[in-house]
Design a protein around this motif. Structure first.
Motif, PDB file in Angstrom:
ATOM      1  N   ALA A 144       0.823  -1.216   0.000  1.00 22.22           N
ATOM      2  CA  ALA A 144       0.000   0.000   0.000  1.00 22.22           C
ATOM      3  C   ALA A 144       0.858   1.268   0.000  1.00 22.22           C
ATOM      4  O   ALA A 144       0.397   2.328  -0.418  1.00 22.22           O
ATOM      5  CB  ALA A 144      -0.935  -0.004   1.203  1.00 22.22           C
ATOM      6  N   SER A 145       2.089   1.160   0.443  1.00 28.10           N
ATOM      7  CA  SER A 145       2.962   2.333   0.501  1.00 28.10           C
ATOM      8  C   SER A 145       3.688   2.605  -0.825  1.00 28.10           C
ATOM      9  O   SER A 145       4.379   3.608  -0.951  1.00 28.10           O
ATOM     10  CB  SER A 145       3.992   2.160   1.621  1.00 28.10           C
ATOM     11  OG  SER A 145       4.902   1.130   1.297  1.00 28.10           O
ATOM     12  N   SER A 149       2.087   4.027  -9.680  1.00 30.25           N
ATOM     13  CA  SER A 149       2.564   3.872 -11.052  1.00 30.25           C
ATOM     14  C   SER A 149       3.866   3.070 -11.143  1.00 30.25           C
ATOM     15  O   SER A 149       4.350   2.812 -12.242  1.00 30.25           O
ATOM     16  CB  SER A 149       2.752   5.237 -11.703  1.00 30.25           C
ATOM     17  OG  SER A 149       3.771   5.957 -11.032  1.00 30.25           O
ATOM     18  N   SER A 150       4.417   2.671  -9.995  1.00 33.50           N
ATOM     19  CA  SER A 150       5.680   1.924 -10.030  1.00 33.50           C
ATOM     20  C   SER A 150       5.474   0.528 -10.595  1.00 33.50           C
ATOM     21  O   SER A 150       4.375  -0.033 -10.536  1.00 33.50           O
ATOM     22  CB  SER A 150       6.289   1.832  -8.626  1.00 33.50           C
ATOM     23  OG  SER A 150       5.526   0.937  -7.823  1.00 33.50           O
ATOM     24  N   GLU A 151       6.530  -0.013 -11.132  1.00 35.44           N
ATOM     25  CA  GLU A 151       6.485  -1.368 -11.689  1.00 35.44           C
ATOM     26  C   GLU A 151       6.087  -2.381 -10.619  1.00 35.44           C
ATOM     27  O   GLU A 151       5.302  -3.292 -10.870  1.00 35.44           O
ATOM     28  CB  GLU A 151       7.850  -1.713 -12.280  1.00 35.44           C
ATOM     29  CG  GLU A 151       7.908  -3.022 -13.009  1.00 35.44           C
ATOM     30  CD  GLU A 151       9.266  -3.313 -13.620  1.00 35.44           C
ATOM     31  OE1 GLU A 151       9.368  -4.327 -14.324  1.00 35.44           O
ATOM     32  OE2 GLU A 151      10.229  -2.546 -13.395  1.00 35.44           O
ATOM     33  N   GLU A 152       6.607  -2.195  -9.428  1.00 36.21           N
ATOM     34  CA  GLU A 152       6.306  -3.109  -8.328  1.00 36.21           C
ATOM     35  C   GLU A 152       4.831  -3.033  -7.935  1.00 36.21           C
ATOM     36  O   GLU A 152       4.188  -4.057  -7.690  1.00 36.21           O
ATOM     37  CB  GLU A 152       7.204  -2.804  -7.129  1.00 36.21           C
ATOM     38  CG  GLU A 152       7.180  -3.877  -6.078  1.00 36.21           C
ATOM     39  CD  GLU A 152       8.203  -3.657  -4.975  1.00 36.21           C
ATOM     40  OE1 GLU A 152       8.174  -4.429  -4.014  1.00 36.21           O
ATOM     41  OE2 GLU A 152       9.023  -2.714  -5.071  1.00 36.21           O
ATOM     42  N   ALA A 153       4.269  -1.832  -7.887  1.00 35.51           N
ATOM     43  CA  ALA A 153       2.844  -1.684  -7.556  1.00 35.51           C
ATOM     44  C   ALA A 153       1.978  -2.298  -8.653  1.00 35.51           C
ATOM     45  O   ALA A 153       0.993  -2.985  -8.363  1.00 35.51           O
ATOM     46  CB  ALA A 153       2.496  -0.214  -7.363  1.00 35.51           C
TER      47      ALA A 153
END
Length: 183
Positions: A144-145, A149-153
């Motif tokens: 959740a942190s 838009s990150s690849e990991e998210a």
């Protein structure tokens, strides 16, 4: 006069031929320089990619080493343990191990070794483990942190969808559940 005219035409033809030859050579040289520059740029891109992959591999080895120490020594695990303290210590150690596998698969994908479809298929198998599913649920606050838009998210959202598909499936044939993404 006819001889002079013939000589003049010959001179013009020679001058024109010389001009065409010079222009052709100039264009060819320009093309050759452009191609050399393009090849040099591509070589630099490939070298940069190799350096990036080497750095990612090193980072993954370091992360595994740190996690292995945390798994082996509960006093070290306390440094990175953000799981609910009501979860038994042994289960939290299993979560660290599950996280190591998840991160390993993530880095294989990031390094270009696994495409999204292959990653999805591996994760679909891992989510047959009740411990891995518990880990995923228990680590929700960590994801959740992340920047959305990150690849990991983005990968986390894909996995959340996979888990939903597995939960809602009305078949025991888990290997056909869900729609693997295509790159």
């Amino acid at each position: 006069m006819a001889t002079q005219n013939h000589f003049s035409r010959g001179l013009r033809s020679a001058a024109l031929a010389l001009l065409v030859a010079t222009a052709t050579a100039t264009v060819a040289a320009h093309r050759r320089r452009s191609e050399e520059a393009r090849l040099q740029e591509r070589q630099l891109e490939l070298e940069e990619l190799a350096i990036r992959r080497k750095a990612l591999a090193h980072q993954q080895r370091m992360q595994w080493e740190l996690l292995a120490r945390a798994i082996d020594d509960p006093s070290l695990a306390a440094v990175i343990d953000t799981y609910d303290k009501s979860i038994p210590v042994e289960r939290r150690r299993q979560f660290f191990y599950a996280n190591a596998w998840y991160v390993h698969l993530f880095h294989l994908h990031r390094a270009g070794i696994l495409d999204r479809e292959e990653l999805y298929r591996h994760l679909r198998e891992f989510f047959q483990s009740p411990v891995f599913r518990e880990y995923w649920e228990a680590s929700q606050h960590m994801r959740a942190s992340l920047n959305d838009s990150s690849e990991e998210a983005q990968l986390g959202y894909m996995v959340d969808g996979l888990v939903r598909d597995l939960d809602e499936a009305d078949t025991d044939e888990w290997w056909v559940v869900g729609e693997p993404p295509t790159d």
